[in-house]
Design a protein around this motif. Structure first.
Motif, mmCIF file in Angstrom:
data_model
loop_
_atom_site.group_PDB
_atom_site.id
_atom_site.type_symbol
_atom_site.label_atom_id
_atom_site.label_comp_id
_atom_site.label_asym_id
_atom_site.label_seq_id
_atom_site.Cartn_x
_atom_site.Cartn_y
_atom_site.Cartn_z
ATOM 1 N N ALA A 196 0.832 -1.208 0.000
ATOM 2 C CA ALA A 196 0.000 0.000 0.000
ATOM 3 C C ALA A 196 0.864 1.254 0.000
ATOM 4 O O ALA A 196 0.581 2.211 -0.712
ATOM 5 N N ARG A 197 1.925 1.236 0.795
ATOM 6 C CA ARG A 197 2.811 2.399 0.878
ATOM 7 C C ARG A 197 3.950 2.322 -0.125
ATOM 8 O O ARG A 197 4.736 3.252 -0.241
ATOM 9 N N LYS A 198 4.082 1.179 -0.780
ATOM 10 C CA LYS A 198 5.123 0.956 -1.790
ATOM 11 C C LYS A 198 6.532 1.166 -1.229
ATOM 12 O O LYS A 198 7.388 1.786 -1.852
ATOM 13 N N ARG A 199 6.750 0.607 -0.025
ATOM 14 C CA ARG A 199 8.080 0.721 0.571
ATOM 15 C C ARG A 199 8.290 -0.384 1.611
ATOM 16 O O ARG A 199 7.338 -0.991 2.082
ATOM 17 N N TRP A 200 9.557 -0.597 1.935
ATOM 18 C CA TRP A 200 9.924 -1.553 2.967
ATOM 19 C C TRP A 200 9.772 -0.890 4.326
ATOM 20 O O TRP A 200 10.188 0.256 4.507
ATOM 21 N N VAL A 201 9.186 -1.609 5.279
ATOM 22 C CA VAL A 201 9.015 -1.102 6.639
ATOM 23 C C VAL A 201 9.508 -2.153 7.621
ATOM 24 O O VAL A 201 9.565 -3.346 7.303
ATOM 25 N N GLN A 205 -12.812 -7.120 -0.120
ATOM 26 C CA GLN A 205 -12.755 -6.508 -1.458
ATOM 27 C C GLN A 205 -12.788 -4.982 -1.365
ATOM 28 O O GLN A 205 -13.406 -4.312 -2.191
ATOM 29 N N TYR A 206 -12.148 -4.444 -0.330
ATOM 30 C CA TYR A 206 -12.105 -2.994 -0.165
ATOM 31 C C TYR A 206 -11.070 -2.431 -1.128
ATOM 32 O O TYR A 206 -9.963 -2.948 -1.216
ATOM 33 N N PRO A 207 -11.395 -1.365 -1.854
ATOM 34 C CA PRO A 207 -10.450 -0.820 -2.838
ATOM 35 C C PRO A 207 -9.186 -0.262 -2.176
ATOM 36 O O PRO A 207 -9.268 0.514 -1.217
ATOM 37 N N VAL A 209 0.529 -7.672 12.218
ATOM 38 C CA VAL A 209 -0.935 -7.640 12.345
ATOM 39 C C VAL A 209 -1.510 -6.692 11.292
ATOM 40 O O VAL A 209 -2.475 -7.020 10.601
ATOM 41 N N ARG A 210 -0.916 -5.498 11.152
ATOM 42 C CA ARG A 210 -1.411 -4.514 10.191
ATOM 43 C C ARG A 210 -1.378 -5.069 8.764
ATOM 44 O O ARG A 210 -2.344 -4.956 8.024
ATOM 45 N N GLN A 211 -0.279 -5.695 8.370
ATOM 46 C CA GLN A 211 -0.155 -6.216 7.004
ATOM 47 C C GLN A 211 -1.162 -7.342 6.742
ATOM 48 O O GLN A 211 -1.747 -7.416 5.658
ATOM 49 N N ASN A 212 -1.384 -8.206 7.715
ATOM 50 C CA ASN A 212 -2.380 -9.262 7.541
ATOM 51 C C ASN A 212 -3.782 -8.687 7.465
ATOM 52 O O ASN A 212 -4.609 -9.146 6.676
ATOM 53 N N PHE A 213 -4.058 -7.662 8.281
ATOM 54 C CA PHE A 213 -5.385 -7.057 8.253
ATOM 55 C C PHE A 213 -5.628 -6.336 6.928
ATOM 56 O O PHE A 213 -6.728 -6.382 6.377
ATOM 57 N N ILE A 214 -4.602 -5.712 6.400
ATOM 58 C CA ILE A 214 -4.729 -5.060 5.082
ATOM 59 C C ILE A 214 -5.076 -6.098 4.026
ATOM 60 O O ILE A 214 -5.946 -5.864 3.176
ATOM 61 N N GLN A 215 -4.428 -7.247 4.066
ATOM 62 C CA GLN A 215 -4.739 -8.295 3.090
ATOM 63 C C GLN A 215 -6.167 -8.804 3.266
ATOM 64 O O GLN A 215 -6.851 -9.118 2.297
ATOM 65 N N TYR A 216 -6.622 -8.882 4.507
ATOM 66 C CA TYR A 216 -8.012 -9.254 4.768
ATOM 67 C C TYR A 216 -8.953 -8.243 4.110
ATOM 68 O O TYR A 216 -9.921 -8.615 3.445
ATOM 69 N N LEU A 217 -8.664 -6.961 4.293
ATOM 70 C CA LEU A 217 -9.499 -5.911 3.686
ATOM 71 C C LEU A 217 -9.509 -6.018 2.163
ATOM 72 O O LEU A 217 -10.561 -5.916 1.529
#
Length: 142
Positions: A26-31, A52-54, A39-47
């Motif tokens: 989403a941010r197009k960078r390494w963090v 199917q959230y844009p 947790v955040r990255q897995n939740f983003i994939q869930y969304l």
């Protein structure tokens, strides 16, 4: 509380200077790969995959002003260019307590939204704004 199943996803992870990094698409960078970031990255994939959230309507670590303080919301979902949901992610071993609910309520003061979501990866609580309070809901609003 909502129990969600995270979709499989091939995360890009690398080690650099003794630290683990994960690529945030989403941010197009390494963090830095912290427990909370996992947790955040897995939740983003869930969304993205399950709800199917844009992707174009998802903001990651959006800065908000809380009085004199500047804070970052983990995830903000937008609907028609208006903030719609604030999502606060905690690492998996952090219990979701009144203190963590208080944190997201402070964010809501700075950015009023119809929905608040709190997750530690294992548990997800979603609250819907009513006239003068919040009520817990049992499904992810679409």
């Amino acid at each position: 509380m909502i129990k969600i199943e995270y979709p499989p996803y091939n995360f890009k992870i690398k080690a650099e200077k003794g630290k683990e990094l994960i690529f945030d698409g989403a941010r197009k960078r390494w963090v830095s790969l912290t427990p909370e970031e996992w947790v955040r990255q897995n939740f983003i994939q869930y969304l993205l995959q399950e709800i199917q959230y844009p992707a174009s309507l998802i903001a990651i670590e959006k800065e908000i002003q809380l009085g004199e303080l500047r804070k970052r919301c983990d995830i903000i979902l937008y609907k028609k260019a208006i903030p719609w949901m604030i999502i606060e992610c905690k690492e998996m071993n952090v219990p979701l307590t009144e203190k963590t609910v208080g944190q997201i309520l402070h964010y809501h003061q700075a950015m009023p939204v119809p929905y608040l979501c709190l997750t530690n990866g294992n548990h997800v609580f979603i609250f819907e704004k009513t006239e003068n309070s919040f009520r817990e809901i049992k499904t992810f609003p679409v």
